[in-house]
Design an enzyme around this catalytic site. Structure first.
Site, PDB file in Angstrom:
ATOM      1  N   GLU A  83      58.365  45.081  33.046  1.00 22.43           N
ATOM      2  CA  GLU A  83      59.506  44.783  33.899  1.00 22.43           C
ATOM      3  C   GLU A  83      59.792  43.287  33.921  1.00 22.43           C
ATOM      4  O   GLU A  83      58.888  42.466  33.765  1.00 22.43           O
ATOM      5  CB  GLU A  83      59.218  45.241  35.343  1.00 22.43           C
ATOM      6  CG  GLU A  83      58.890  46.706  35.465  1.00 22.43           C
ATOM      7  CD  GLU A  83      58.333  47.057  36.837  1.00 22.43           C
ATOM      8  OE1 GLU A  83      58.322  46.181  37.727  1.00 22.43           O
ATOM      9  OE2 GLU A  83      57.902  48.207  37.015  1.00 22.43           O
ATOM     10  N   CYS A  96      61.767  36.302  36.513  1.00 26.69           N
ATOM     11  CA  CYS A  96      60.352  36.629  36.703  1.00 26.69           C
ATOM     12  C   CYS A  96      59.949  37.549  35.561  1.00 26.69           C
ATOM     13  O   CYS A  96      60.521  38.628  35.391  1.00 26.69           O
ATOM     14  CB  CYS A  96      60.157  37.310  38.056  1.00 26.69           C
ATOM     15  SG  CYS A  96      58.453  37.786  38.409  1.00 26.69           S
ATOM     16  N   CYS A 103      48.084  45.794  34.472  1.00 25.22           N
ATOM     17  CA  CYS A 103      47.225  44.671  34.859  1.00 25.22           C
ATOM     18  C   CYS A 103      45.816  45.175  35.112  1.00 25.22           C
ATOM     19  O   CYS A 103      45.629  46.263  35.661  1.00 25.22           O
ATOM     20  CB  CYS A 103      47.777  44.002  36.131  1.00 25.22           C
ATOM     21  SG  CYS A 103      46.852  42.534  36.654  1.00 25.22           S
ATOM     22  N   CYS A 107      44.019  44.675  42.030  1.00 26.47           N
ATOM     23  CA  CYS A 107      44.306  44.347  43.434  1.00 26.47           C
ATOM     24  C   CYS A 107      44.904  45.584  44.093  1.00 26.47           C
ATOM     25  O   CYS A 107      45.904  46.120  43.617  1.00 26.47           O
ATOM     26  CB  CYS A 107      45.265  43.162  43.515  1.00 26.47           C
ATOM     27  SG  CYS A 107      44.625  41.652  42.741  1.00 26.47           S
ATOM     28  N   CYS A 110      48.795  46.149  45.068  1.00 20.84           N
ATOM     29  CA  CYS A 110      49.779  45.875  44.028  1.00 20.84           C
ATOM     30  C   CYS A 110      49.959  47.106  43.139  1.00 20.84           C
ATOM     31  O   CYS A 110      48.984  47.659  42.635  1.00 20.84           O
ATOM     32  CB  CYS A 110      49.315  44.684  43.187  1.00 20.84           C
ATOM     33  SG  CYS A 110      50.324  44.352  41.729  1.00 20.84           S
ATOM     34  N   GLY A 158      51.029  41.892  35.209  1.00 25.23           N
ATOM     35  CA  GLY A 158      49.928  41.303  34.460  1.00 25.23           C
ATOM     36  C   GLY A 158      49.410  40.005  35.040  1.00 25.23           C
ATOM     37  O   GLY A 158      50.027  39.373  35.888  1.00 25.23           O
ATOM     38  N   GLU A 159      48.228  39.626  34.565  1.00 31.32           N
ATOM     39  CA  GLU A 159      47.593  38.345  34.895  1.00 31.32           C
ATOM     40  C   GLU A 159      47.820  37.407  33.710  1.00 31.32           C
ATOM     41  O   GLU A 159      47.226  37.593  32.631  1.00 31.32           O
ATOM     42  CB  GLU A 159      46.100  38.557  35.145  1.00 31.32           C
ATOM     43  CG  GLU A 159      45.232  37.318  35.048  1.00 31.32           C
ATOM     44  CD  GLU A 159      45.633  36.181  35.980  1.00 31.32           C
ATOM     45  OE1 GLU A 159      45.713  35.030  35.510  1.00 31.32           O
ATOM     46  OE2 GLU A 159      45.869  36.449  37.182  1.00 31.32           O
ATOM     47  N   LEU A 216      46.184  33.745  46.320  1.00 32.49           N
ATOM     48  CA  LEU A 216      44.967  33.660  47.124  1.00 32.49           C
ATOM     49  C   LEU A 216      44.818  34.864  48.049  1.00 32.49           C
ATOM     50  O   LEU A 216      43.801  35.555  48.028  1.00 32.49           O
ATOM     51  CB  LEU A 216      44.977  32.362  47.930  1.00 32.49           C
ATOM     52  CG  LEU A 216      43.620  31.912  48.473  1.00 32.49           C
ATOM     53  CD1 LEU A 216      42.674  31.541  47.344  1.00 32.49           C
ATOM     54  CD2 LEU A 216      43.785  30.738  49.445  1.00 32.49           C
ATOM     55  N   HIS A 217      45.775  35.070  48.931  1.00 31.31           N
ATOM     56  CA  HIS A 217      45.886  36.259  49.786  1.00 31.31           C
ATOM     57  C   HIS A 217      44.837  36.384  50.879  1.00 31.31           C
ATOM     58  O   HIS A 217      44.938  37.279  51.723  1.00 31.31           O
ATOM     59  CB  HIS A 217      45.907  37.550  48.962  1.00 31.31           C
ATOM     60  CG  HIS A 217      46.972  37.582  47.904  1.00 31.31           C
ATOM     61  ND1 HIS A 217      48.284  37.241  48.161  1.00 31.31           N
ATOM     62  CD2 HIS A 217      46.915  37.889  46.582  1.00 31.31           C
ATOM     63  CE1 HIS A 217      48.991  37.349  47.053  1.00 31.31           C
ATOM     64  NE2 HIS A 217      48.192  37.726  46.073  1.00 31.31           N
ATOM     65  N   CYS A 334      56.346  44.357  41.728  1.00 27.07           N
ATOM     66  CA  CYS A 334      55.887  44.504  40.352  1.00 27.07           C
ATOM     67  C   CYS A 334      55.239  45.864  40.140  1.00 27.07           C
ATOM     68  O   CYS A 334      54.383  46.282  40.909  1.00 27.07           O
ATOM     69  CB  CYS A 334      54.876  43.405  40.021  1.00 27.07           C
ATOM     70  SG  CYS A 334      55.621  41.805  39.821  1.00 27.07           S
TER      71      CYS A 334
END
Length: 344
Positions: A83, A96, A103, A107, A110, A158-159, A216-217, A334
């Site tokens: 996406e 974006c 990913c 997490c 997500c 993705g990372e 960070l979260h 995402c």
């Protein structure tokens, strides 16, 4: 460019054809052989087929925000889905982009993380997303008339730092001047990471001027271990040390991304703990109202609670803003669109 020249030569064409092709793609934003009238008529299609194959095809597009936001679901040649989102604001336009199909960071809040990793994207597949965003604005496909992408953020699926080589190559194609790239300043590029410390250190040594964003979260390792599982390998102290090293090397302020999750990470004491980690640092906190995924137990913080969290950071002297959320009505988080398209 050297690789493009070699590819053109293998097709029996003079090497300068690579520069012509590149000017069409990166400068004129076309990948159509019909538009390339400076190439020999008999060779145009063969050159385009060889050097500009269709890497991603549009599966679905959705718009909202009075036509100022467009989310595209792409299908790669192997059937993978990725996406990208193009967002137009009064003074800027941001795309974006995704760096992976899926990913592997897992997490739990997500949608992409819950889908798991399919594969890395190639530099070409990443670049294709930006090409299409640039072309959409240049041809007036979004509301607001003709325009130009001003910012690129690696905050899609993705990372990015888990696909280091391809992301770095894409950054070069984004920022190199035409005909080598799109000519978008590296200062307008943001690379996000959940905190892959070795890759962060490697990025610091590249001599780039991109902005680094750290997802960070949570300000405490106990909670972050749950929200960002890679924290069990590289805890907060190591992640932030690497972030400060990047800031020192580049002079760029680090963006601290913090998804506001109701009754999970939005307590007042966590705002104070986050402030204590960041005060006096070259950092800016970006509070993100969580865009919940269907069926998830995670949801956005109550507005009053989020406002207090923001106020506590500000009163401690930590620069903070709340992200202008876009695309909630079009599965804007995402991975949501890809999850809806993937076979059960």
């Amino acid at each position: 460019m050297a690789e493009r020249r070699a590819a053109v030569a293998e097709l029996g064409q003079p090497e300068f054809r690579a520069s012509q092709l590149s000017r069409h793609y990166f400068g004129r934003l076309t990948d159509s052989a019909q538009d390339m009238t400076d190439l020999p008529a008999g060779a145009r299609q063969d050159l385009v087929d060889a050097l500009l194959p269709e890497l991603l095809s549009v599966t679905r597009e959705q718009t909202c925000d009075q036509g100022m936001t467009r989310k595209t679901l792409w299908r790669a040649a192997d059937g993978s889905y990725v996406e990208s989102v193009l967002m137009r604001y009064p003074a800027r336009a941001t795309v974006c982009v995704s760096s992976q199909a899926g990913c592997g960071m897992a997490c739990p809040f997500c949608a992409t993380g819950q889908a798991g990793l399919t594969r890395n994207l190639s530099a070409g597949e990443i670049t294709t997303q930006i090409f299409n965003a640039l072309r959409a604005l240049a041809t007036g496909q979004l509301a607001g008339g003709l325009g130009r992408v001003s910012n690129v953020v690696f905050m899609g699926m993705g990372e990015p730092l888990a696909n280091y080589a391809a992301v770095l190559a894409a950054i070069r194609r984004i920022s190199d001047p035409v005909p080598s790239g799109f000519g978008i300043s590296q200062r307008a590029i943001t690379v996000s990471t959940v905190g892959l410390v070795p890759a962060m250190r490697k990025l610091t040594a590249e001599g780039l001027s991109c902005r680094l964003a750290v997802s960070l979260h949570a300000p405490d390792d106990d909670l972050r271990d749950e929200l960002v599982p890679v924290n069990r390998r590289w805890p907060i102290a190591e992640v932030l040390d690497s972030a400060w090293a990047y800031a020192a090397a580049t002079g760029r302020r680090v963006s601290i991304e913090y998804a506001m999750i109701r009754d999970v990470n939005d307590q007042a004491w966590r705002a104070d703990a986050l402030a204590a980690l960041l005060v006096g640092r070259l950092a800016h906190v970006n509070l993100i109202p969580l865009n919940p995924t269907p069926g998830s137990r995670w949801t956005a913080s109550v507005p009053a609670v989020a406002a207090e969290f923001e106020a506590r950071l500000a009163s401690a002297g930590v620069p903070v803003t709340v992200r202008d959320t876009r695309g909630r009505e079009i599965d804007g988080a995402c991975g949501q669109l890809a999850a809806s398209a993937a076979p059960a």
